[in-house]
Design a protein around this motif. Structure first.
Motif, PDB file in Angstrom:
ATOM      1  N   PRO A 103      31.430  34.870  47.902  1.00 27.19           N
ATOM      2  CA  PRO A 103      30.923  33.606  47.192  1.00 27.19           C
ATOM      3  C   PRO A 103      29.937  34.260  46.195  1.00 27.19           C
ATOM      4  O   PRO A 103      28.383  33.840  45.702  1.00 27.19           O
ATOM      5  CB  PRO A 103      30.403  32.841  48.006  1.00 27.19           C
ATOM      6  N   ALA A 104      29.839  35.337  46.147  1.00 25.29           N
ATOM      7  CA  ALA A 104      28.666  36.636  45.439  1.00 25.29           C
ATOM      8  C   ALA A 104      28.540  35.928  44.374  1.00 25.29           C
ATOM      9  O   ALA A 104      27.667  36.164  43.812  1.00 25.29           O
ATOM     10  CB  ALA A 104      28.483  37.693  45.834  1.00 25.29           C
ATOM     11  N   ALA A 105      29.752  36.507  43.482  1.00 32.67           N
ATOM     12  CA  ALA A 105      29.652  36.638  42.393  1.00 32.67           C
ATOM     13  C   ALA A 105      31.371  36.159  41.468  1.00 32.67           C
ATOM     14  O   ALA A 105      32.469  35.607  42.869  1.00 32.67           O
ATOM     15  CB  ALA A 105      29.664  37.517  41.547  1.00 32.67           C
ATOM     16  N   ALA A 106      31.050  36.431  40.296  1.00 35.05           N
ATOM     17  CA  ALA A 106      32.560  35.922  39.819  1.00 35.05           C
ATOM     18  C   ALA A 106      33.667  36.470  40.254  1.00 35.05           C
ATOM     19  O   ALA A 106      33.687  37.375  40.193  1.00 35.05           O
ATOM     20  CB  ALA A 106      32.963  34.836  38.576  1.00 35.05           C
ATOM     21  N   THR A 107      35.436  35.763  39.842  1.00 37.78           N
ATOM     22  CA  THR A 107      36.043  37.335  40.279  1.00 37.78           C
ATOM     23  C   THR A 107      36.042  38.094  38.819  1.00 37.78           C
ATOM     24  O   THR A 107      35.212  37.226  37.990  1.00 37.78           O
ATOM     25  CB  THR A 107      38.333  36.196  40.325  1.00 37.78           C
ATOM     26  N   LEU A 108      37.262  39.176  39.213  1.00 38.22           N
ATOM     27  CA  LEU A 108      37.032  40.268  38.078  1.00 38.22           C
ATOM     28  C   LEU A 108      38.230  40.294  38.332  1.00 38.22           C
ATOM     29  O   LEU A 108      39.254  40.658  38.913  1.00 38.22           O
ATOM     30  CB  LEU A 108      35.850  41.402  38.476  1.00 38.22           C
ATOM     31  N   TRP A 109      39.063  40.727  36.605  1.00 34.69           N
ATOM     32  CA  TRP A 109      40.250  41.488  36.376  1.00 34.69           C
ATOM     33  C   TRP A 109      39.665  42.627  35.335  1.00 34.69           C
ATOM     34  O   TRP A 109      39.164  42.237  34.097  1.00 34.69           O
ATOM     35  CB  TRP A 109      41.160  40.388  35.501  1.00 34.69           C
ATOM     36  N   ARG A 110      40.495  43.505  35.726  1.00 36.58           N
ATOM     37  CA  ARG A 110      39.927  44.900  34.362  1.00 36.58           C
ATOM     38  C   ARG A 110      41.379  45.835  34.807  1.00 36.58           C
ATOM     39  O   ARG A 110      42.345  45.906  35.302  1.00 36.58           O
ATOM     40  CB  ARG A 110      38.958  45.263  35.193  1.00 36.58           C
ATOM     41  N   GLY A 111      42.098  45.938  33.938  1.00 34.88           N
ATOM     42  CA  GLY A 111      43.045  46.730  33.949  1.00 34.88           C
ATOM     43  C   GLY A 111      42.650  47.574  32.331  1.00 34.88           C
ATOM     44  O   GLY A 111      42.728  47.862  31.658  1.00 34.88           O
ATOM     45  N   TYR A 112      43.538  48.632  32.280  1.00 33.87           N
ATOM     46  CA  TYR A 112      43.437  49.798  31.322  1.00 33.87           C
ATOM     47  C   TYR A 112      45.142  50.702  31.321  1.00 33.87           C
ATOM     48  O   TYR A 112      45.256  51.197  32.643  1.00 33.87           O
ATOM     49  CB  TYR A 112      42.107  51.210  31.460  1.00 33.87           C
ATOM     50  N   PRO A 113      45.725  51.869  30.178  1.00 37.87           N
ATOM     51  CA  PRO A 113      46.994  51.991  30.480  1.00 37.87           C
ATOM     52  C   PRO A 113      46.338  53.592  30.338  1.00 37.87           C
ATOM     53  O   PRO A 113      45.205  53.955  30.325  1.00 37.87           O
ATOM     54  CB  PRO A 113      47.352  52.225  29.016  1.00 37.87           C
ATOM     55  N   VAL A 114      47.499  54.495  31.221  1.00 39.22           N
ATOM     56  CA  VAL A 114      46.945  55.552  30.793  1.00 39.22           C
ATOM     57  C   VAL A 114      48.383  56.408  30.149  1.00 39.22           C
ATOM     58  O   VAL A 114      49.991  56.609  31.527  1.00 39.22           O
ATOM     59  CB  VAL A 114      46.454  56.510  32.390  1.00 39.22           C
ATOM     60  N   PHE A 115      47.562  57.380  29.110  1.00 44.69           N
ATOM     61  CA  PHE A 115      49.331  57.927  28.898  1.00 44.69           C
ATOM     62  C   PHE A 115      48.740  59.519  28.823  1.00 44.69           C
ATOM     63  O   PHE A 115      48.044  60.602  29.531  1.00 44.69           O
ATOM     64  CB  PHE A 115      48.949  57.742  26.738  1.00 44.69           C
ATOM     65  N   GLN A 116      50.195  60.227  29.275  1.00 44.56           N
ATOM     66  CA  GLN A 116      49.730  61.376  29.502  1.00 44.56           C
ATOM     67  C   GLN A 116      51.381  62.765  29.159  1.00 44.56           C
ATOM     68  O   GLN A 116      52.397  62.026  29.550  1.00 44.56           O
ATOM     69  CB  GLN A 116      49.536  61.927  31.620  1.00 44.56           C
TER      70      GLN A 116
END
Length: 372
Positions: A249-262
């Motif tokens: 209950p400490a903080a709101a949920t978080l969604w994060r993402g990023y692509p990696v091209f190699q």
């Protein structure tokens, strides 16, 4: 001056034990115990126990160190691994104990169960850490020397599943994915560490690091490979690293993402040598130069930059601190970290190269015909 006299016993072909008795002239008596076993299916284990009656310290003269390690192959392609380390006090390794050299500021223990199949593989693990630099303000100096720091983050449990790469319809493009779950918790009741000297126990979002969370991760990968002129190989790939955090209950949920091209470029140069050796008649030398380009578009990073968890990571990076994230997966590896203890390999826009040399020897195996 130290002296330990070992007594060895081969209990049976698979089990042995060594007991050592002696002492340190400047400290006191000492006892050691080592037990080992090995089975035919590559299962093995060992246990080490060290005890010392140390007359140079007050309050914890009975000092000891325990190291346990086991690998057990089970039915249905399961493998159990157990590594456990524990010591009597937090400064045991820093007072010259020969059985526990100082390698890090934490003692790590783990219990895992791994499995593998033709379709999917994975593991489930419990990861436990003992912080040897106990700075808990609620303890006395003696308690900080001998007790666990209840604020240390533990991982109970970590689960990861990885699919084997597949090429639909036998085509040139391969697909794979990894799914993970981590539960970060600790024995202390607070969900955060408070560094506010004027308001202890009051959470300051973005400054005081959150210490409890449940993290879900999903990383799909797509790649292909081809060999121009049959001289070298090129493997372009793209993956998307997605994370979902629940801090309730400490903080709101978080969604994060990023692509990696190699894009990986590598070649293999090899040469075979004939040797004048009956047991090793032939040798192969392999040289593999590699070149990798990595790119993370900063405009494609999806995250709530105002979230307290993102803010606490940026705050720590800005003042050169480490430990405000749970592990390296919480850091987008665009730039290298200025802190050596929290170093990550930057792949935001990087070019890396390497060279691997390998020697392979062909061994001559003698065979006997039936009846000879």
């Amino acid at each position: 001056l130290s002296f330990v006299l070992p007594f060895f016993s081969a209990i049976n072909p698979s089990v042995d034990m060594t007991i050592g008795l002696g002492g340190f002239s400047a400290r006191g008596p000492r006892a050691e115990l080592e037990a080992r076993y090995a089975l035919k299916n590559n299962s093995f284990g060992n246990a080490n126990f060290y005890y010392m009656y140390d007359t140079t310290v007050v309050g914890y003269t009975h000092r000891w160190n325990v190291n346990l390690a086991q690998t057990q192959h089970l039915p249905f392609h399961l493998v159990e691994k157990f590594n456990f380390r524990e010591i009597s006090d937090n400064i045991y390794s820093y007072t010259g104990a020969p059985d526990s050299p100082v390698n890090d500021a934490t003692l790590a223990s783990s219990l895992s169960l791994e499995f593998d199949s033709s379709i999917i593989g994975g593991y489930a693990a419990l990861l436990q850490y003992r912080n040897l630099l106990n700075t808990s303000p609620s303890m006395t100096d003696l308690e900080r020397r001998v007790k666990w720091d209840p604020r240390t983050v533990q991982v109970y449990p970590r689960v990861q599943l990885t699919s084997n790469d597949a090429r639909p319809f036998g085509g040139p493009v391969a697909f794979g994915a990894t799914v993970g779950f981590d539960n970060f918790t600790r024995f202390a009741s607070e969900n955060f560490d408070s560094f506010a000297s004027l308001t202890p126990g009051v959470y300051r979002p973005g400054f005081d690091p959150l210490r409890r969370a449940r993290r879900f991760s999903f990383t799909p990968t797509v790649y292909t490979s081809f060999r121009p002129f049959d001289l070298f190989s090129i493997t372009p790939s793209v993956q998307y690293r997605a994370y979902y955090y629940n801090f309730d209950p400490a903080a709101a949920t978080l969604w994060r993402g990023y692509p990696v091209f190699q894009a990986d470029l590598y070649a293999q140069i090899e040469r075979v040598f004939d040797l004048e050796n009956k047991d090793r008649p032939r040798m192969k030398h392999l040289v593999r130069p590699t070149l990798t380009y990595s790119f993370i578009p900063q405009a494609w990073i999806s995250e709530d930059t105002a979230h307290p968890f993102i803010q606490q990571i940026k705050y720590a990076q800005g003042i050169g601190l480490s430990g405000f994230n749970f592990d390296s997966q919480d850091l987008v590896p665009i730039f290298s970290s200025p802190n050596a203890r929290n170093y990550i390999v930057p792949i935001g826009n990087s070019l890396t190269y390497g060279l691997r040399s390998q020697w392979i020897f062909l061994r001559h195996i003698k065979t006997l015909e039936a009846g000879s």
